[in-house]
Motif scaffolding. Structure first.
Motif, PDB file in Angstrom:
ATOM      1  N   SER A 127       2.808  30.314 -33.770  1.00  0.00           N
ATOM      2  CA  SER A 127       2.744  31.697 -34.253  1.00  0.00           C
ATOM      3  C   SER A 127       2.314  31.737 -35.711  1.00  0.00           C
ATOM      4  O   SER A 127       1.577  32.628 -36.133  1.00  0.00           O
ATOM      5  CB  SER A 127       4.098  32.381 -34.106  1.00  0.00           C
ATOM      6  OG  SER A 127       4.438  32.481 -32.753  1.00  0.00           O
ATOM      7  N   GLN A 154       3.828  38.148 -29.852  1.00  0.00           N
ATOM      8  CA  GLN A 154       4.773  37.447 -28.981  1.00  0.00           C
ATOM      9  C   GLN A 154       5.923  38.365 -28.541  1.00  0.00           C
ATOM     10  O   GLN A 154       6.334  38.337 -27.401  1.00  0.00           O
ATOM     11  CB  GLN A 154       5.325  36.232 -29.725  1.00  0.00           C
ATOM     12  CG  GLN A 154       6.251  35.368 -28.911  1.00  0.00           C
ATOM     13  CD  GLN A 154       6.604  34.066 -29.625  1.00  0.00           C
ATOM     14  OE1 GLN A 154       6.182  33.824 -30.751  1.00  0.00           O
ATOM     15  NE2 GLN A 154       7.371  33.229 -28.979  1.00  0.00           N
ATOM     16  N   ASP A 194      -0.627  35.796 -28.808  1.00  0.00           N
ATOM     17  CA  ASP A 194       0.538  34.942 -29.028  1.00  0.00           C
ATOM     18  C   ASP A 194       1.488  35.055 -27.834  1.00  0.00           C
ATOM     19  O   ASP A 194       2.246  36.012 -27.723  1.00  0.00           O
ATOM     20  CB  ASP A 194       1.240  35.357 -30.324  1.00  0.00           C
ATOM     21  CG  ASP A 194       2.250  34.317 -30.777  1.00  0.00           C
ATOM     22  OD1 ASP A 194       2.537  33.397 -29.992  1.00  0.00           O
ATOM     23  OD2 ASP A 194       2.750  34.434 -31.901  1.00  0.00           O
ATOM     24  N   GLU A 195       1.436  34.076 -26.970  1.00  0.00           N
ATOM     25  CA  GLU A 195       2.251  34.068 -25.749  1.00  0.00           C
ATOM     26  C   GLU A 195       2.162  35.409 -25.034  1.00  0.00           C
ATOM     27  O   GLU A 195       3.175  35.990 -24.633  1.00  0.00           O
ATOM     28  CB  GLU A 195       3.700  33.712 -26.076  1.00  0.00           C
ATOM     29  CG  GLU A 195       3.746  32.413 -26.861  1.00  0.00           C
ATOM     30  CD  GLU A 195       5.071  31.692 -26.768  1.00  0.00           C
ATOM     31  OE1 GLU A 195       5.877  32.051 -25.906  1.00  0.00           O
ATOM     32  OE2 GLU A 195       5.263  30.750 -27.545  1.00  0.00           O
TER      33      GLU A 195
HETATM   34 MG   LIG Z   1       5.753  31.774 -31.603  1.00  0.00          MG
END
Ligand SMILES: [Mg+2]
Ligand SMILES: Nc1ncnc2c1ncn2[C@@H]1O[C@H](COP(=O)(O)OP(=O)(O)OP(=O)(O)O)[C@@H](O)[C@H]1O
Lengths: 452, 289
Positions: free
Chosen positions: A104, A149, A225-226
């Motif tokens: 991240s 995320q 991010d994810e």
């Molecule tokens: Mg992360």
């Protein structure tokens, strides 16, 4: 059973079975054979460090001089250490690594949310370290958007207005931006939820709102991010396919962070594996899978569904018994005898696969005094292409008693896959010694029976 | 006795000298402030006083009803009838005018200051101890310099109240903005919004419930200070409380005190109800559900 996989996209992956030079120390250079060098660089990360804490600059300097992450602990947390890579336009670049490995942090530096402690991030030709605040905002509005995320939705706005937010910042009129946002919501399967508040949605749905928001922004670079982590497997699969489709259609440059190796392998043109702030390996899915740079990467890839990632090209072996079409039964039978096999593939002068000749047919033709292979070349072979995933090789391997033929785009025979090699390829590399790897597995051809 | 080696520091004298200097140097400025405050206060007082008791009482009760519900509306009406029945209605309206004016000024200073402190660590580091000082200094002490500058009446009461009630407004605003989810603010930046727009569209709306709690605190502190300002002739309920104290008049003291309590409850319930009814507060409330 293993789900079907779209293969079209993998065509630009390497066809070479040579693994990239594995370099466990420092940042490995991107392998030129897998990087579409003809395309311009979209994002360039050059020797980037990020340290949080009391004395970040000092810590980064020591790290540059070779100090370890733990050695600078007193000065701060080194979240990213000496990261360097180029992402080409239209590439999907996946970053993976365990929790806390700095993924991240890295992605936040790609749109300037966080400034690197040292090093440079170039977005196109703009160096994010030196651009003015105004120019940076303009870049964010027009060039790069992000999926967070933890979603980072505006809780006081409806789903529709959340998705329309980037367009609002871009200065688009209300009606137009709402319409575009609605299209984005439909795309992620949230049509009908536009008037709800984020708090009324499930985690997976909120994640899709975040996705719709980034898609609505319609920038050429997407930082994710994810982005799929909160989705259930079915929707996740669907979103992955949609992302690939979108990427193919619109040529987006995507930097995608994930914990999930299968997802990384499925989406990524190239994958960077991070550990404790460092990038330990960059390569294609196949390179990482078949030649992990170190134990960490090897452990990481141990649980991957290898059949979905490895392709025919990574397990095929050199065909030993190949008979030129112009030759006769004598050459054919001798070739098969020497290779100790009972059938051989027949190719023309350009090595284009013509069919199969069997030892008994060749011997019979020889006895009959025949000079050519006319009439004894059977065309009942179903070759597979170099980028067919292993999962799709089982059926041809089971149907034929011959090793599966692998051909390139022009129909030329480039390799074969004996059944035993196929089974072996499914075993993670740390459980087989290097000498057992497919390249040396040609001997096993002999064990293949030729009779139906 | 000189049993300590430490010389007597004339700190108090210095402050007194400073206040004198302030008074003489900025006389014209203070005069303008005084004139303006007095004019606004008179206008507000007139508005609350001119209509008959029941008109104002019903309007205020209606506000309570709108903010919370019929119970609070009814309670308000009953409370105000009690105030009127002990002959404190006029005083109560004077006090309400003082509170509203002082709170409005305090918030007009506190909220921007809180925003500034939230966005700048250095400002925050300076503001914090000053607020601590302002909040812990005994309330009466403010009245002394204020009286030297503004003499007696409503104006010194208002000024002292503003200074006294400022702190929670600043604190809650800063806290509220700093508490906003960092990632949401980052999302604003990530899509290219300007800091000002992020403040208006993300930080302030999301901080609003906390800021409203600060508003509530400011109003409650204002009320308590306005009563104390009775000492400098600010009038209203505080005037009667002070008079009762000086004459040891228990019955007057109780009636004025009770009126303060009713007014305090009214202001508290209505402001806290208003803050929890904001759309953001509702959206946030369902998040945690
Ligand atoms: Mg992360
Ligand atoms: N704002 C911050 N201040 C201090 N340290 C931080 C900050 N953000 C991240 N870190 C530290 O940097 C390291 C990397 O964090 P990061 O969030 O980038 O990891 P990650 O790979 O994204 O992990 P995850 O998979 O859990 O999201 C961690 O050790 C974390 O504690």
């Amino acid at each position: 059973m293993v789900p079907e996989r779209k293969v079209a996209r993998t065509a630009r992956m390497t066809t070479s079975t040579e693994p990239a030079p594995a370099d466990g120390t420092g940042a490995p250079a991107p392998d030129p054979s897998t990087t579409p060098t003809d395309r311009p660089t979209a994002v360039s990360v050059q020797g980037v460090y990020k340290v949080f804490g009391r004395k970040p600059a000092e810590a980064a300097r020591r790290l540059e001089q070779g100090a370890g992450r733990d050695a600078v602990k007193a000065l701060g947390t080194a979240a990213v250490i000496d990261a360097s890579f180029d992402v080409k336009q239209g590439e999907i670049f996946v970053v993976m690594g365990l929790s806390g490995s700095g993924k991240s942090t890295l992605i936040r530096m790609l749109n300037g949310l966080w400034k690197p402690t040292a090093g440079h991030v170039l977005l196109g030709d703009a160096d994010l370290a030196t651009v003015s605040a105004t120019r940076l905002r303009e870049l964010r509005r027009t060039r790069v958007s992000m999926v967070f995320q933890h979603f980072a939705l505006l809780p006081h706005r409806t789903v529709l207005d959340n998705a329309a937010y980037p367009l609002e910042i871009q200065g688009m009129g209300k009606a137009e931006r709402r319409q575009k946002a609605q299209t984005a919501l439909d795309l992620v399967g949230l049509g009908g939820w536009q008037d709800s508040l984020p708090s009324q949605l499930s985690g997976g749905m909120r994640q899709r709102v975040g996705l719709a928001r980034a898609l609505a922004a319609d920038t050429d670079v997407l930082l994710m991010d994810e982005a799929f982590s909160a989705l259930d497997p079915l929707i996740r699969r669907e979103m992955q396919e949609q992302l690939l489709e979108l990427q193919q259609k619109l040529g987006k440059t995507i930097i995608f962070i994930t914990h999930d190796l299968n997802e990384a392998m499925h989406l990524g043109d190239r994958i960077a594996v991070m550990r404790d702030g460092r990038i330990v390996q960059i390569g294609t899915a196949e390179q990482i899978l078949s030649d992990p740079a170190n134990d960490y990467v090897a452990q990481f890839v141990a649980d991957v569904d290898r059949t979905r990632v490895l392709t025919a090209s990574s397990v095929m072996v050199r065909p030993t018994a190949v008979v030129p079409l112009a030759s006769g039964p004598r050459v054919a039978s001798r070739t098969m005898r020497e290779a100790q096999v009972s059938a051989a593939y027949v190719v023309d002068r350009q090595r284009v696969l013509q069919g199969v000749v069997r030892d008994d047919d060749a011997v019979a033709a020889l006895k009959a005094g025949q000079e050519t292979l006319d009439g004894i070349v059977h065309d009942g072979v179903a070759p597979v292409s170099v980028d067919t995933p292993l999962a799709e090789l089982f059926a041809p391997a089971a149907e034929s008693s011959l090793p599966v033929a692998v051909t390139d785009d022009d129909g030329r025979l480039v390799g074969v896959i004996p059944r035993v090699t196929l089974l072996e390829a499914m075993v993670p590399p740390e459980q087989v010694t290097t000498s057992d790897l497919p390249v040396d597995a040609e001997d096993q051809l002999v064990t293949e029976g030729a009779r139906p | 006795m000189t049993d300590t080696m430490i010389p007597r520091v004339q700190l108090g004298d210095w402050v007194a000298t400073f206040v004198d200097w302030l008074t003489s140097t900025f006389r014209p400025v203070f005069d303008v402030i005084k004139t303006v405050l007095l004019a606004v206060y008179d206008a507000l007082e007139t508005v609350l006083h001119a209509p008959p008791f029941w008109v104002v009482a019903v309007l205020l009760a209606a506000l309570a009803y709108a903010a919370k519900g019929w119970r609070l509306g009814l309670g308000t009406l009953v409370g105000f009838v009690v105030i009127a029945s002990v002959n404190q209605w006029g005083n109560a309206m004077d006090t309400l005018a003082l509170v509203l004016l002082a709170s409005a000024i305090a918030l007009a200073i506190a909220i921007p200051l809180g925003i500034w402190a939230a966005r700048n660590d250095r400002v925050s580091a300076v503001v914090r101890p000053v607020l601590d000082f302002m909040q812990t200094m005994p309330a009466f002490v403010y009245l002394i310099p204020v009286v030297t500058i503004f003499l007696t009446g409503a104006v010194p009461g208002i000024v002292a109240t503003v200074v006294f009630a400022l702190a929670p407004g600043v604190r809650f605003t800063e806290l509220g903005i700093r508490q906003v989810d960092k990632e949401v603010v980052e999302a604003g930046h990530a899509f290219g919004s300007t800091p000002g727009r992020i403040l208006r569209q993300i930080q302030l709306p999301l901080a609003m419930p906390t800021i409203m709690a600060g508003v509530n605190q400011v109003i409650m502190l204002s009320l308590s200070m306005v009563v104390i300002s009775g000492l400098v002739g600010a009038g209203g309920l505080g005037g009667d409380v002070v008079a009762a104290l000086q004459r040891i008049n228990i019955s007057l003291g109780f009636e004025a005190g009770l009126s303060v309590v009713i007014l305090a409850m009214y202001l508290d319930r209505v402001t806290s109800a208003l803050s929890s009814r904001s759309p953001v507060a509702k959206a946030l409330a369902t998040t945690s559900a």
